[in-house]
Design a protein around this motif. Structure first.
Motif, PDB file in Angstrom:
ATOM      1  N   ASP A   1      -5.396   2.516  16.128  1.00  0.00           N
ATOM      2  CA  ASP A   1      -4.334   1.679  16.674  1.00  0.00           C
ATOM      3  C   ASP A   1      -3.259   2.587  17.264  1.00  0.00           C
ATOM      4  N   ARG A   2      -3.122   2.573  18.583  1.00  0.00           N
ATOM      5  CA  ARG A   2      -2.165   3.474  19.224  1.00  0.00           C
ATOM      6  C   ARG A   2      -0.721   3.119  18.892  1.00  0.00           C
ATOM      7  N   VAL A   3      -0.465   1.842  18.669  1.00  0.00           N
ATOM      8  CA  VAL A   3       0.892   1.430  18.292  1.00  0.00           C
ATOM      9  C   VAL A   3       1.231   2.010  16.926  1.00  0.00           C
ATOM     10  N   ARG A   4       0.288   1.918  16.002  1.00  0.00           N
ATOM     11  CA  ARG A   4       0.484   2.482  14.668  1.00  0.00           C
ATOM     12  C   ARG A   4       0.685   3.987  14.748  1.00  0.00           C
ATOM     13  N   ALA A   5      -0.128   4.667  15.562  1.00  0.00           N
ATOM     14  CA  ALA A   5      -0.012   6.125  15.700  1.00  0.00           C
ATOM     15  C   ALA A   5       1.351   6.505  16.258  1.00  0.00           C
ATOM     16  N   SER A   6       1.802   5.772  17.259  1.00  0.00           N
ATOM     17  CA  SER A   6       3.103   6.069  17.859  1.00  0.00           C
ATOM     18  C   SER A   6       4.226   5.803  16.882  1.00  0.00           C
ATOM     19  N   GLU A   7       4.078   4.784  16.053  1.00  0.00           N
ATOM     20  CA  GLU A   7       5.093   4.470  15.049  1.00  0.00           C
ATOM     21  C   GLU A   7       5.215   5.610  14.038  1.00  0.00           C
TER      22      GLU A   7
ATOM     23  N   THR B   1       0.850  -1.188   0.000  1.00  0.00           N
ATOM     24  CA  THR B   1       0.000   0.000   0.000  1.00  0.00           C
ATOM     25  C   THR B   1       0.883   1.234   0.000  1.00  0.00           C
ATOM     26  N   LYS B   2       0.311   2.333  -0.425  1.00  0.00           N
ATOM     27  CA  LYS B   2       1.058   3.572  -0.464  1.00  0.00           C
ATOM     28  C   LYS B   2       1.250   4.119   0.947  1.00  0.00           C
ATOM     29  N   ALA B   3       2.483   4.465   1.298  1.00  0.00           N
ATOM     30  CA  ALA B   3       2.760   5.004   2.625  1.00  0.00           C
ATOM     31  C   ALA B   3       2.207   6.414   2.742  1.00  0.00           C
ATOM     32  N   PRO B   4       1.849   6.837   3.968  1.00  0.00           N
ATOM     33  CA  PRO B   4       1.336   8.201   4.160  1.00  0.00           C
ATOM     34  C   PRO B   4       2.367   9.232   3.750  1.00  0.00           C
ATOM     35  N   GLU B   5       1.901  10.344   3.230  1.00  0.00           N
ATOM     36  CA  GLU B   5       2.803  11.414   2.837  1.00  0.00           C
ATOM     37  C   GLU B   5       3.357  12.101   4.080  1.00  0.00           C
ATOM     38  N   PRO B   6       4.542  12.715   3.986  1.00  0.00           N
ATOM     39  CA  PRO B   6       5.167  13.352   5.151  1.00  0.00           C
ATOM     40  C   PRO B   6       4.266  14.363   5.854  1.00  0.00           C
ATOM     41  N   ARG B   7       3.476  15.116   5.114  1.00  0.00           N
ATOM     42  CA  ARG B   7       2.608  16.123   5.727  1.00  0.00           C
ATOM     43  C   ARG B   7       1.552  15.477   6.623  1.00  0.00           C
ATOM     44  N   THR B   8       1.024  14.332   6.192  1.00  0.00           N
ATOM     45  CA  THR B   8       0.033  13.623   7.002  1.00  0.00           C
ATOM     46  C   THR B   8       0.680  13.047   8.251  1.00  0.00           C
ATOM     47  N   ILE B   9       1.882  12.504   8.097  1.00  0.00           N
ATOM     48  CA  ILE B   9       2.598  11.962   9.251  1.00  0.00           C
ATOM     49  C   ILE B   9       2.886  13.068  10.262  1.00  0.00           C
ATOM     50  N   ALA B  10       3.306  14.229   9.781  1.00  0.00           N
ATOM     51  CA  ALA B  10       3.587  15.357  10.672  1.00  0.00           C
ATOM     52  C   ALA B  10       2.333  15.781  11.407  1.00  0.00           C
ATOM     53  N   LEU B  11       1.200  15.810  10.725  1.00  0.00           N
ATOM     54  CA  LEU B  11      -0.051  16.210  11.357  1.00  0.00           C
ATOM     55  C   LEU B  11      -0.468  15.210  12.428  1.00  0.00           C
ATOM     56  N   ILE B  12      -0.303  13.933  12.153  1.00  0.00           N
ATOM     57  CA  ILE B  12      -0.615  12.907  13.152  1.00  0.00           C
ATOM     58  C   ILE B  12       0.252  13.087  14.394  1.00  0.00           C
ATOM     59  N   ALA B  13       1.537  13.346  14.186  1.00  0.00           N
ATOM     60  CA  ALA B  13       2.452  13.547  15.315  1.00  0.00           C
ATOM     61  C   ALA B  13       2.028  14.743  16.161  1.00  0.00           C
ATOM     62  N   LEU B  14       1.609  15.824  15.515  1.00  0.00           N
ATOM     63  CA  LEU B  14       1.186  17.018  16.232  1.00  0.00           C
ATOM     64  C   LEU B  14      -0.123  16.779  16.972  1.00  0.00           C
ATOM     65  N   LEU B  15      -1.063  16.093  16.340  1.00  0.00           N
ATOM     66  CA  LEU B  15      -2.339  15.788  16.987  1.00  0.00           C
ATOM     67  C   LEU B  15      -2.123  14.921  18.220  1.00  0.00           C
ATOM     68  N   GLN B  16      -1.202  13.979  18.116  1.00  0.00           N
ATOM     69  CA  GLN B  16      -0.917  13.118  19.264  1.00  0.00           C
ATOM     70  C   GLN B  16      -0.250  13.902  20.380  1.00  0.00           C
ATOM     71  N   ALA B  17       0.690  14.763  20.027  1.00  0.00           N
ATOM     72  CA  ALA B  17       1.390  15.564  21.028  1.00  0.00           C
ATOM     73  C   ALA B  17       0.427  16.496  21.762  1.00  0.00           C
TER      74      ALA B  17
END
Length: 250
Positions: free
Chosen positions: A216-222, A188-204
């Motif tokens: 999946d919290r493990v996936r989010a943390s990864e 599958t296509k990996a998430p784009e960097p901008r989406t990954i950055a947004l997920i990291a900020l939302l989690q923080a």
């Protein structure tokens, strides 16, 4: 959607974060104000980092040679104007403010994404809210994030995968290589960097679990691991909470 309203992929990280952090109907933040302001400051750093305007060198944030066309020019000039470099957490603390939040809200209001609504209390105090006006940008963001969180673990790297002194081009190439590698492993296509950055900020900022309680919290943390702007947000929020606890015990 209005022709002048940006698609989700065109929203800056500060705009995307603030849009997701605001209640669609009431126009009020879904998280405490101090967390909103702090995480928004981290989103500013994350956006400038993705644009190649700044980079992390060792423990300090430094302005790079790239001069992108961005609505965060004011913030970039603040970083450029310092005579010596500072840590990411220092910059998160320096950039967080009510004015910064309002600046981003007003930018989205001018695009027709949210609406500027004033409230008068006792005829004297005027509070401002920003309820949603066009749901399409937020819906697109939620769809992208949900797709990223639903993917299989893939040993993804944080958005700034290049070396500390890499150019924006090098960083983009590194990011593409990571996505290609992840795609080959999972099919599958990996998430784009901008989406990954947004997920990291939302989690923080403590918002990811509110938006995606079944994720999946493990996936989010990864996805969020080792991303320096979100780490700076976490560090600053931790210090704010410790200060509040100490003040309460005095």
């Amino acid at each position: 959607m209005d022709a002048e309203t940006p698609k989700a992929m065109e929203l800056s990280l500060p705009q995307a974060f603030l849009l997701l952090a605001t209640n669609d109907t009431t126009g009020k933040p879904e998280i405490p104000v101090f967390a909103l302001r702090t995480t928004l400051a981290g989103a500013v750093l994350a956006e400038l980092d993705l644009l190649g305007a700044i980079e992390l060198q060792g423990k300090h944030v430094r302005v790079a040679g790239t001069a992108p066309d961005t609505h965060l020019q004011h913030e970039l000039e603040l970083l450029r104007g310092k005579s010596r470099p500072h840590t990411p957490r220092w910059w998160v603390s320096a950039l967080e403010s009510r004015a910064e939040v309002q600046r981003v809200y007003e930018g989205m209001a001018s695009l027709g994404i949210v609406e500027h609504v004033g409230e008068r209390h006792l005829g004297l105090f005027r509070a401002v809210r920003y309820p949603e006006k066009d749901h399409a940008p937020e819906a697109a963001l939620l769809k992208k994030i949900d797709a990223a969180l639903s993917g299989a673990p893939s040993n993804l790297e944080p958005p700034d995968t290049g070396a500390a002194d890499a150019t924006a081009t090098d960083a983009g190439t590194a990011g593409a290589q990571v996505q290609d590698s992840a795609s080959a492993k999972t099919g599958t296509k990996a998430p784009e960097p901008r989406t990954i950055a947004l997920i990291a900020l939302l989690q923080a900022g403590g918002l990811l679990g509110k938006l995606f309680p079944e994720a999946d919290r493990v996936r989010a943390s990864e996805l969020a691991k080792d991303y320096w702007p979100s780490r700076a947000v976490e560090d600053e929020l931790r210090m704010i909470r410790l200060a509040e606890e100490e003040a309460a015990n005095l």
